[in-house]
Design a protein around this motif. Structure first.
Motif, mmCIF file in Angstrom:
data_model
loop_
_atom_site.group_PDB
_atom_site.id
_atom_site.type_symbol
_atom_site.label_atom_id
_atom_site.label_comp_id
_atom_site.label_asym_id
_atom_site.label_seq_id
_atom_site.Cartn_x
_atom_site.Cartn_y
_atom_site.Cartn_z
ATOM 1 N N HIS A 33 37.915 10.839 -15.166
ATOM 2 C CA HIS A 33 36.993 11.037 -14.202
ATOM 3 C C HIS A 33 36.132 9.990 -13.984
ATOM 4 O O HIS A 33 35.102 9.160 -15.506
ATOM 5 N N MET A 34 35.751 9.720 -12.691
ATOM 6 C CA MET A 34 34.870 8.117 -12.861
ATOM 7 C C MET A 34 33.951 8.370 -11.806
ATOM 8 O O MET A 34 33.669 9.601 -10.675
ATOM 9 N N GLY A 35 32.435 8.472 -12.375
ATOM 10 C CA GLY A 35 31.297 8.564 -12.037
ATOM 11 C C GLY A 35 30.738 6.930 -11.632
ATOM 12 O O GLY A 35 31.301 6.406 -11.708
ATOM 13 N N TRP A 36 29.902 7.950 -10.257
ATOM 14 C CA TRP A 36 28.523 6.530 -9.941
ATOM 15 C C TRP A 36 27.523 6.806 -10.421
ATOM 16 O O TRP A 36 27.162 8.453 -10.638
ATOM 17 N N PHE A 37 26.433 6.332 -10.889
ATOM 18 C CA PHE A 37 24.783 6.286 -11.388
ATOM 19 C C PHE A 37 24.648 4.831 -10.859
ATOM 20 O O PHE A 37 24.965 3.770 -10.545
ATOM 21 N N ARG A 38 22.764 4.967 -11.147
ATOM 22 C CA ARG A 38 21.861 4.108 -10.472
ATOM 23 C C ARG A 38 20.295 4.221 -11.641
ATOM 24 O O ARG A 38 20.248 5.284 -11.990
ATOM 25 N N CYS A 95 29.187 2.454 -12.350
ATOM 26 C CA CYS A 95 30.146 3.088 -12.214
ATOM 27 C C CYS A 95 30.761 3.514 -13.983
ATOM 28 O O CYS A 95 30.193 2.142 -14.940
ATOM 29 N N ALA A 96 31.671 4.559 -14.273
ATOM 30 C CA ALA A 96 31.762 5.302 -15.390
ATOM 31 C C ALA A 96 32.963 6.445 -15.588
ATOM 32 O O ALA A 96 32.805 6.035 -14.346
ATOM 33 N N ALA A 97 33.055 6.312 -17.173
ATOM 34 C CA ALA A 97 34.114 7.101 -16.540
ATOM 35 C C ALA A 97 34.750 7.070 -18.299
ATOM 36 O O ALA A 97 34.058 7.414 -18.906
ATOM 37 N N ARG A 98 35.164 9.090 -17.814
ATOM 38 C CA ARG A 98 35.255 10.004 -18.769
ATOM 39 C C ARG A 98 36.532 10.654 -19.214
ATOM 40 O O ARG A 98 37.357 10.313 -17.565
ATOM 41 N N TRP A 99 37.525 10.771 -19.971
ATOM 42 C CA TRP A 99 38.465 11.457 -20.108
ATOM 43 C C TRP A 99 38.299 13.010 -20.690
ATOM 44 O O TRP A 99 37.276 12.916 -21.636
ATOM 45 N N GLY A 100 39.155 14.215 -19.812
ATOM 46 C CA GLY A 100 38.488 15.068 -21.092
ATOM 47 C C GLY A 100 38.864 15.822 -19.580
ATOM 48 O O GLY A 100 39.239 15.755 -18.781
ATOM 49 N N SER A 101 38.600 17.812 -20.418
ATOM 50 C CA SER A 101 38.832 18.902 -19.302
ATOM 51 C C SER A 101 37.618 18.944 -18.273
ATOM 52 O O SER A 101 38.212 19.789 -17.416
ATOM 53 N N THR A 102 36.792 18.246 -18.487
ATOM 54 C CA THR A 102 35.764 18.217 -17.559
ATOM 55 C C THR A 102 34.718 17.756 -16.780
ATOM 56 O O THR A 102 35.037 16.745 -17.507
ATOM 57 N N GLY A 104 32.158 15.829 -15.710
ATOM 58 C CA GLY A 104 30.725 15.477 -16.356
ATOM 59 C C GLY A 104 29.495 14.388 -15.205
ATOM 60 O O GLY A 104 29.715 14.320 -14.619
ATOM 61 N N PHE A 105 28.326 15.089 -15.529
ATOM 62 C CA PHE A 105 27.424 14.515 -14.599
ATOM 63 C C PHE A 105 26.316 13.771 -15.506
ATOM 64 O O PHE A 105 25.448 13.284 -15.094
ATOM 65 N N GLU A 106 26.162 13.701 -16.726
ATOM 66 C CA GLU A 106 25.247 13.501 -17.724
ATOM 67 C C GLU A 106 25.757 11.471 -18.311
ATOM 68 O O GLU A 106 26.207 11.541 -18.557
ATOM 69 N N VAL A 107 24.584 11.182 -18.441
ATOM 70 C CA VAL A 107 24.935 9.587 -18.890
ATOM 71 C C VAL A 107 26.057 9.710 -20.213
ATOM 72 O O VAL A 107 26.763 9.426 -20.474
ATOM 73 N N GLY A 108 25.129 10.640 -21.189
ATOM 74 C CA GLY A 108 26.230 10.782 -22.323
ATOM 75 C C GLY A 108 27.506 11.444 -21.994
ATOM 76 O O GLY A 108 27.912 11.502 -23.082
ATOM 77 N N ASP A 109 28.257 11.495 -21.116
ATOM 78 C CA ASP A 109 28.926 12.458 -20.692
ATOM 79 C C ASP A 109 29.897 11.386 -21.060
ATOM 80 O O ASP A 109 31.508 12.077 -20.419
ATOM 81 N N PHE A 110 29.766 10.226 -20.993
ATOM 82 C CA PHE A 110 30.707 9.535 -19.815
ATOM 83 C C PHE A 110 30.710 8.131 -21.338
ATOM 84 O O PHE A 110 30.222 7.518 -21.478
ATOM 85 N N ALA A 111 32.186 7.673 -21.181
ATOM 86 C CA ALA A 111 31.959 6.954 -22.223
ATOM 87 C C ALA A 111 32.316 5.380 -22.303
ATOM 88 O O ALA A 111 32.158 4.067 -23.183
ATOM 89 N N SER A 112 32.990 5.157 -21.160
ATOM 90 C CA SER A 112 32.564 3.850 -20.779
ATOM 91 C C SER A 112 31.685 3.463 -19.613
ATOM 92 O O SER A 112 32.093 4.067 -18.551
ATOM 93 N N TRP A 113 31.886 1.960 -19.579
ATOM 94 C CA TRP A 113 30.352 1.450 -18.222
ATOM 95 C C TRP A 113 30.406 0.440 -17.794
ATOM 96 O O TRP A 113 30.807 -0.743 -19.094
ATOM 97 N N GLY A 114 30.696 0.025 -16.579
ATOM 98 C CA GLY A 114 29.981 -1.372 -15.926
ATOM 99 C C GLY A 114 28.890 -1.543 -16.863
ATOM 100 O O GLY A 114 28.081 -1.013 -17.204
ATOM 101 N N GLN A 115 28.843 -3.073 -15.967
ATOM 102 C CA GLN A 115 27.790 -4.018 -16.011
ATOM 103 C C GLN A 115 26.849 -4.000 -15.101
ATOM 104 O O GLN A 115 25.686 -3.945 -14.932
#
Length: 123
Positions: A33-38, A95-102, A104-115
């Motif tokens: 699951h891929m997210g964008w944050f700012r 951008c951030a990446a998460r794996w799993g069945s759900t 995520g919407f929170e910063v802490g839900d994502f395991a990997s981050w770009g710069q």
């Protein structure tokens, strides 16, 4: 782990558009699951959009109708098309990446981050 590299940021006038890209390498991209944050100066990092491995998308109210998240699994890349940009969209975009069945919407839900890539919108 996965390595994420954002690109496409820059300076744009209000009302303009930008497309951000996030290239991933390493762990299987297609199952993520891929997210964008700012994050604006002096503010906390905030959720903008997420796309699941099955291409379900969610957006924050602040960007809904103006931003579009998409992914190209063949290129291991996720995109954020930003239209009708406003000065308040000025921030460092991650951008951030998460794996799993759900999803995520929170910063802490994502395991990997770009710069991050800087987006500046002038009025």
């Amino acid at each position: 782990q996965v390595q994420l590299v954002e690109s496409g940021g820059g300076l744009v006038q209000a009302g303009g558009s930008l497309r951000l890209s996030c290239a991933a390498s390493g762990r299987t991209f297609s199952s993520s699951h891929m997210g964008w944050f700012r994050q604006a100066p002096g503010k906390e990092r905030e959720f903008i959009a997420v796309i699941s491995w099955s291409r379900i998308t969610y957006y924050s109210d602040s960007v809904k109708g103006r931003f579009t998240i998409s992914r190209d699994n063949a290129k291991n890349t996720v995109y954020l098309q930003m239209n009708s940009l406003k000065p308040e969209d000025t921030a460092l975009y991650y951008c951030a990446a998460r794996w799993g069945s759900t999803i995520g919407f929170e910063v802490g839900d994502f395991a990997s981050w770009g710069q991050g890539t800087q987006v500046t919108v002038s009025s």
